[in-house]
Scaffold this active site. Structure first.
Site, PDB file in Angstrom:
ATOM      1  N   LEU A  33     -14.164  14.302  11.472  1.00  0.00           N
ATOM      2  CA  LEU A  33     -13.684  15.292  10.504  1.00  0.00           C
ATOM      3  C   LEU A  33     -12.203  15.080  10.201  1.00  0.00           C
ATOM      4  CD1 LEU A  33     -15.642  18.519  11.569  1.00  0.00           C
ATOM      5  CD2 LEU A  33     -16.239  16.827   9.826  1.00  0.00           C
ATOM      6  N   GLU A  82     -11.844   4.710   7.507  1.00  0.00           N
ATOM      7  CA  GLU A  82     -10.815   5.110   6.552  1.00  0.00           C
ATOM      8  C   GLU A  82     -11.136   4.314   5.300  1.00  0.00           C
ATOM      9  OE1 GLU A  82      -8.437   7.335   6.684  1.00  0.00           O
ATOM     10  OE2 GLU A  82      -8.824   7.942   8.752  1.00  0.00           O
ATOM     11  N   THR A 132     -18.260  -3.076   2.172  1.00  0.00           N
ATOM     12  CA  THR A 132     -17.842  -2.937   0.774  1.00  0.00           C
ATOM     13  C   THR A 132     -17.726  -4.304   0.096  1.00  0.00           C
ATOM     14  OG1 THR A 132     -15.859  -2.443  -0.535  1.00  0.00           O
ATOM     15  CG2 THR A 132     -15.505  -2.776   1.777  1.00  0.00           C
ATOM     16  N   ASP A 133     -17.827  -4.301  -1.225  1.00  0.00           N
ATOM     17  CA  ASP A 133     -17.622  -5.549  -1.984  1.00  0.00           C
ATOM     18  C   ASP A 133     -16.161  -5.993  -1.954  1.00  0.00           C
ATOM     19  OD1 ASP A 133     -16.551  -3.579  -3.649  1.00  0.00           O
ATOM     20  OD2 ASP A 133     -17.656  -4.172  -5.442  1.00  0.00           O
ATOM     21  N   GLU A 134     -15.257  -5.075  -1.527  1.00  0.00           N
ATOM     22  CA  GLU A 134     -13.826  -5.408  -1.596  1.00  0.00           C
ATOM     23  C   GLU A 134     -13.443  -6.521  -0.624  1.00  0.00           C
ATOM     24  OE1 GLU A 134     -11.189  -2.098  -2.168  1.00  0.00           O
ATOM     25  OE2 GLU A 134     -12.813  -0.846  -2.921  1.00  0.00           O
ATOM     26  N   TYR A 158      -7.042  -1.983   3.500  1.00  0.00           N
ATOM     27  CA  TYR A 158      -8.397  -1.445   3.629  1.00  0.00           C
ATOM     28  C   TYR A 158      -9.432  -2.568   3.680  1.00  0.00           C
ATOM     29  CZ  TYR A 158     -12.914   0.340   1.989  1.00  0.00           C
ATOM     30  OH  TYR A 158     -14.263   0.594   1.850  1.00  0.00           O
ATOM     31  N   ALA A 160      -9.075  -5.715   4.215  1.00  0.00           N
ATOM     32  CA  ALA A 160      -8.893  -6.613   5.365  1.00  0.00           C
ATOM     33  C   ALA A 160      -9.503  -5.994   6.623  1.00  0.00           C
ATOM     34  CB  ALA A 160      -7.411  -6.894   5.575  1.00  0.00           C
ATOM     35  N   LYS A 162     -11.962  -3.834   6.724  1.00  0.00           N
ATOM     36  CA  LYS A 162     -13.439  -3.857   6.604  1.00  0.00           C
ATOM     37  C   LYS A 162     -13.952  -5.284   6.846  1.00  0.00           C
ATOM     38  CE  LYS A 162     -15.947  -0.956   5.571  1.00  0.00           C
ATOM     39  NZ  LYS A 162     -16.662   0.115   6.329  1.00  0.00           N
ATOM     40  N   PRO A 289       0.132  -1.902  -5.871  1.00  0.00           N
ATOM     41  CA  PRO A 289       0.483  -3.257  -5.430  1.00  0.00           C
ATOM     42  C   PRO A 289      -0.755  -4.033  -4.970  1.00  0.00           C
ATOM     43  CG  PRO A 289       1.495  -1.586  -3.986  1.00  0.00           C
ATOM     44  CD  PRO A 289       0.741  -0.846  -5.061  1.00  0.00           C
TER      45      PRO A 289
END
Ligand code: NAD
Ligand code: TYD
Length: 356
Positions: A33, A82, A132-134, A158, A160, A162, A289
Site C-alpha cells: 500500500l 514502482e 513491460t515493453d519498456e 524504471y 532498467a 524491470k 529526460p
C-alpha cells in the site's frame, strides 16, 4: 488458491476483480500500500472470503515464506513494482529496492517453497512475472515492433529496474528450475489508474479546466491496451503458457501522445461538455529526460500459441475509461491529496509550458 503481489494497484486490482468475477479460486493479495496501492480499489470485495488483502512488503522474506507455507498457493502472480517513469527519474532508489531486490527476494521465497512441493503440486506450480515493453528501449519510426527476441535496451531507471528483474526471473528458471513465465505488456489504460499517468491525468486536469501538460512535441508513440485485455492475457498465460517462455502483450494500437490527448478531449466534449472545448487546455511543456520515442508490441506469439487477442479497440476502451472516470469522481478526488499534490508540484512546477 493463488498469491498476487501488488493487487491493490491499477493493473493488480483490475486483475483481482476480473479473477473473482470469472472464477471461485481464492486469492491472497500481498501489497505494501504505497501511494499507488489503494484498498478502495477492492472495496466491492468486502465480505468476500475468496479475497484477503495482506499489508506487507515483497522484500520481507519471512513474511512471504510464512504466507506461502500457510496458504500453499498453486501460483504467484507478481505485479508489485514502482511503476512510474517520471518518479524513477526523480528518485530511482525505491525502484531498485522493490523491482530488483523485491523480485529477488520473492524468487528466493518461491524457490524454497517450490522445492518443498511434490507430485503435481510441484509440476503445476507457476511464478508469473508481469513486466513491460519498456525493457526493449525505443524504436525508430521504420523499426518493426518489439518481439520476444528483441534485445533489452532500457533507458530509464524504471525500465532498467524491470529489465534487471526480468533477467533474475529468467535465471531462476534456467539455474534452479523454477517454473516461471514472463509477460511484456504495452501501456495500459482503464479504470482505477492513479492519475499521475497520461490518460487519467489528462482526464482529471481537463475536468478541472487545468492545463493538459504534453511533454515535448507530443509525437512520442505508445501502444495502448485496455487493462481488462491485459488481465485476460495474464489469465491465459497462467493457464497455458510454457514455463521459461516470455510473451509480449499488446493491442496493435500505436498512437502519438498528442493524438491520445485529442481523443480524450473529444470524448470529454461529448460526455462532459465544459465552457470551452477541452483541447484548448493542451499545453506543451518541457520534455522528460531520456524520453523513449516509440514503443510498439508484436503480439503474434501470444495470439498464435495461446489464442489470445484483445476484446477492446482503442475507441471502445477509451470511451469506457472516460465514462468510468466521470462516474467515479469521488475515487479521483480521494486519491488527489497528500502525496499526490506534492508529486504534481515536483514534476510539473519546473516544466516550462507553451499553449498548443
Ligand atoms: P501501480 O504503481 O499502479 O501499482 C503497484 C502496486 O504495487 C501498488 O499497489 C503498490 O502498493 C504495490 N507495491 C509497491 N511496492 C511494493 C512492495 N515493495 N511490496 C508489495 N507491494 C508493493 O502499478 P501498475 O500500473 O498496476 O503496474 C503493475 C505491474 O505491471 C508492474 O510490475 C508494472 O511494471 C507492470 N506494467 C505496467 C504497465 C502500465 O501501463 N501501467 C504496463 C506494462 C507492465
Ligand atoms: P506514462 O503514462 O507516464 O507512461 P510511460 O512513461 O510508462 O509510457 O506516459 C505515457 C506517455 O505520455 C509518455 O510518452 C510520457 C507522456 N506524458 C506526457 O506527455 N505528459 C504527462 O503529464 C505524462 C504523465 C506523460
Amino acid at each position: 488458491m493463488i498469491l498476487v503481489t501488488g493487487g491493490a494497484g491499477f493493473i493488480g486490482a483490475n486483475f483481482v476483480l476480473d479473477w473473482l468475477a470469472s472464477s471461485d479460486e481464492a486469492l491472497i493479495n500481498l501489497d505494501k500500500l504505497t501511494y499507488a496501492g489503494n484498498p478502495d480499489n477492492l472495496s466491492s470485495l468486502e465480505g468476500d472470503d475468496r479475497h484477503q488483502l495482506i499489508l506487507g512488503d515483497i522484500c520481507d522474506r519471512e513474511q512471504v515464506n510464512e504466507l506461502l507455507a500457510r496458504h500453499q498457493p498453486r501460483a504467484i502472480v507478481h505485479f508489485a513494482a514502482e511503476s512510474h517513469v517520471d518518479r524513477s527519474i526523480h528518485g530511482p532508489a525505491d525502484f531498485i529496492r522493490t523491482n530488483v531486490d523485491g523480485t529477488f527476494s520473492l524468487l528466493e521465497a518461491a524457490r524454497a517453497y517450490h522445492e518443498g512441493l511434490s507430485g503435481t503440486d510441484k509440476t503445476n506450480f507457476r511464478f508469473l512475472h508481469i513486466s513491460t515493453d519498456e525493457v526493449f528501449g525505443t524504436l525508430s519510426p521504420a523499426d518493426p515492433p518489439f518481439s520476444e527476441t528483441t534485445p533489452f535496451a532500457p533507458n530509464s531507471p524504471y525500465s532498467a529496474s524491470k529489465a534487471a528483474s526480468d533477467h533474475l526471473v529468467r535465471a531462476w528458471y534456467h539455474t534452479y528450475g523454477l517454473p516461471v513465465l514472463t509477460t511484456h505488456c504495452s501501456n495500459n489504460y482503464g479504470p482505477l489508474q492513479f492519475p499521475e499517468k497520461l490518460v487519467p491525468l489528462m482526464i482529471a486536469n481537463a475536468l478541472a479546466a487545468k492545463p493538459l501538460p504534453v511533454y515535448g512535441d507530443g509525437r512520442q508513440i505508445r501502444d495502448w491496451l485496455y487493462v481488462g485485455d491485459h488481465c485476460s492475457a495474464i489469465r491465459r498465460v497462467l493457464a497455458e503458457g510454457k514455463p521459461g517462455e516470455t510473451y509480449n502483450i499488446g493491442g496493435w494500437n500505436e498512437k502519438a501522445n498528442i493524438d491520445v490527448v485529442h481523443t480524450l478531449c473529444d470524448l470529454l466534449d461529448e460526455l462532459a461538455p465544459g465552457k470551452q472545448a477541452h483541447h484548448r487546455l493542451i499545453t506543451h511543456v518541457t520534455d522528460r529526460p531520456g524520453h523513449d520515442r516509440r514503443y510498439a508490441i508484436d503480439a503474434r506469439k501470444i495470439e498464435r500459441e495461446l489464442g489470445w487477442h484483445p476484446a477492446e479497440t482503442f475507441e471502445t476502451g477509451m470511451r469506457k475509461t472516460v465514462q468510468w472516470y466521470l462516474a467515479n469522481q469521488t475515487w479521483v478526488r480521494k486519491v488527489q491529496s497528500g502525496d499526490y499534490l506534492q508529486w504534481i508540484d515536483k514534476n510539473y512546477q519546473q516544466r516550462h509550458g507553451s499553449e498548443a
